[in-house]
Write a protein that holds these residues in place. Sequence first.
Motif, PDB file in Angstrom:
ATOM      1  N   ASP A   4       0.862  -1.169   0.000  1.00 55.96           N
ATOM      2  CA  ASP A   4       0.000   0.000   0.000  1.00 55.96           C
ATOM      3  C   ASP A   4       0.902   1.224   0.000  1.00 55.96           C
ATOM      4  OD1 ASP A   4      -1.651   2.180   0.674  1.00 55.96           O
ATOM      5  OD2 ASP A   4      -3.122   0.826   1.590  1.00 55.96           O
ATOM      6  N   LEU A   5       0.849   2.006  -1.082  1.00 49.38           N
ATOM      7  CA  LEU A   5       1.744   3.150  -1.208  1.00 49.38           C
ATOM      8  C   LEU A   5       1.312   4.329  -0.341  1.00 49.38           C
ATOM      9  CD1 LEU A   5       2.373   3.116  -5.057  1.00 49.38           C
ATOM     10  CD2 LEU A   5       3.758   2.140  -3.240  1.00 49.38           C
ATOM     11  N   ILE A   6       0.094   4.269   0.216  1.00 45.17           N
ATOM     12  CA  ILE A   6      -0.396   5.400   1.003  1.00 45.17           C
ATOM     13  C   ILE A   6       0.145   5.339   2.428  1.00 45.17           C
ATOM     14  CG2 ILE A   6      -2.456   6.529   1.926  1.00 45.17           C
ATOM     15  CD1 ILE A   6      -3.959   5.570  -0.534  1.00 45.17           C
ATOM     16  N   ASP A   7      -0.068   4.209   3.110  1.00 34.82           N
ATOM     17  CA  ASP A   7       0.403   4.118   4.496  1.00 34.82           C
ATOM     18  C   ASP A   7       1.610   3.208   4.660  1.00 34.82           C
ATOM     19  OD1 ASP A   7      -0.630   1.621   4.175  1.00 34.82           O
ATOM     20  OD2 ASP A   7      -2.255   1.841   5.627  1.00 34.82           O
ATOM     21  N   ARG A   8       2.183   2.743   3.534  1.00 30.32           N
ATOM     22  CA  ARG A   8       3.421   1.962   3.527  1.00 30.32           C
ATOM     23  C   ARG A   8       3.290   0.647   4.300  1.00 30.32           C
ATOM     24  NH1 ARG A   8       8.076   6.700   4.297  1.00 30.32           N
ATOM     25  NH2 ARG A   8       7.340   8.022   2.601  1.00 30.32           N
ATOM     26  N   ASN A 117       9.146   2.222   0.044  1.00 27.23           N
ATOM     27  CA  ASN A 117       9.329   3.261   1.054  1.00 27.23           C
ATOM     28  C   ASN A 117      10.232   4.399   0.574  1.00 27.23           C
ATOM     29  OD1 ASN A 117       7.706   2.114   3.031  1.00 27.23           O
ATOM     30  ND2 ASN A 117       9.354   0.810   3.773  1.00 27.23           N
ATOM     31  N   SER A 118      10.667   4.323  -0.689  1.00 26.01           N
ATOM     32  CA  SER A 118      11.537   5.354  -1.230  1.00 26.01           C
ATOM     33  C   SER A 118      10.727   6.601  -1.587  1.00 26.01           C
ATOM     34  CB  SER A 118      12.245   4.818  -2.489  1.00 26.01           C
ATOM     35  OG  SER A 118      12.791   5.875  -3.254  1.00 26.01           O
ATOM     36  N   ARG A 119      11.206   7.752  -1.154  1.00 25.26           N
ATOM     37  CA  ARG A 119      10.511   9.007  -1.478  1.00 25.26           C
ATOM     38  C   ARG A 119      10.511   9.272  -2.975  1.00 25.26           C
ATOM     39  NH1 ARG A 119      12.440  13.376   3.166  1.00 25.26           N
ATOM     40  NH2 ARG A 119      11.519  12.263   4.957  1.00 25.26           N
ATOM     41  N   TYR A 120      11.637   8.948  -3.624  1.00 25.19           N
ATOM     42  CA  TYR A 120      11.694   9.155  -5.072  1.00 25.19           C
ATOM     43  C   TYR A 120      10.712   8.226  -5.780  1.00 25.19           C
ATOM     44  CZ  TYR A 120      13.351   9.382  -9.873  1.00 25.19           C
ATOM     45  OH  TYR A 120      13.402   9.529 -11.237  1.00 25.19           O
TER      46      TYR A 120
END
Length: 208
Positions: A4-8, A117-120
Motif C-alpha cells: 500500500d503506497l499510502i500508508d506503507r 518506502n523510497s521518497r523518489y
Amino acid sequence: MQADLIDRTFTCTLFMPFEEFEKIRRGDEVIRFFQKYFPDSVPLIGVEALKQDFFRLPAQAMVKGFEDCLVFDEIMDQFNENLAAVLEEYTRVRVPDDHAIADLSMYNYVEMRAHVNSRYFLFRKYLDNILHFIMPKTIIPLYTMFTFTRTRYHETVKHWHWQNKVITQGLWLCGVVSAAGGTYVLVRYSHKLPSISAEHLWTRILAF
C-alpha cells in the motif's frame, strides 16, 4: 502480498478454494491453519491480528485474466482451427510475452522488497499519474498498461522503458535549468545580497 503506497503497509491475500475457507470458523483454527501452511507469517502478522483480520472480509471470487485463452481463440479463428498451425503460431506469438511477464514478476518482487518506502519512488508514482492524466495516450503507468489494456506484455515493457527514459531525462533537464537559473540570479544580483562567508553558506546548505 500487496504493498500500500499510502500508508506503507502490506496486505496479505490468501487464495484457496471456498470449501477450505468454510472449514475455518474460529480463531484457533485460523492459527492452526497458518502454523501448518505459513508458519513464518504468524510472528510477522501477530496471533491476535490474524484471528481478527481473517474474519473481517468474507471470501470472494477471484477474477482471473484469460488473455491466453483470448489469444488462442483469435489464432484459432485466424487459422480456421487447424490445430497444428495454431499451436505453432501461438508459440511464436506468446513466447516473447511469457518472457516479459516473467521479468515483470521479478521486477514487482524487487519493487515491493526495496522501493515502496523510497521518497523518489512515491514521487515518480505521483508524477506518472499526473502525466497520464495530461497525456493519457503517451504516458501510461506500468500497472495500467499491464492490467487494463490488451497491449502485449513485451510491448508494455518496451513502452515502460521508453517513458521512464523520457521522464528521467525531463527531470534532469528541469534540474539543470533550475540550477542554471539559480546560478544566474546569484551572480547577477550578488552585489545586492548581504555578505556571507563560504563557511556560513555551506552550513546553511547542510541545514537545508
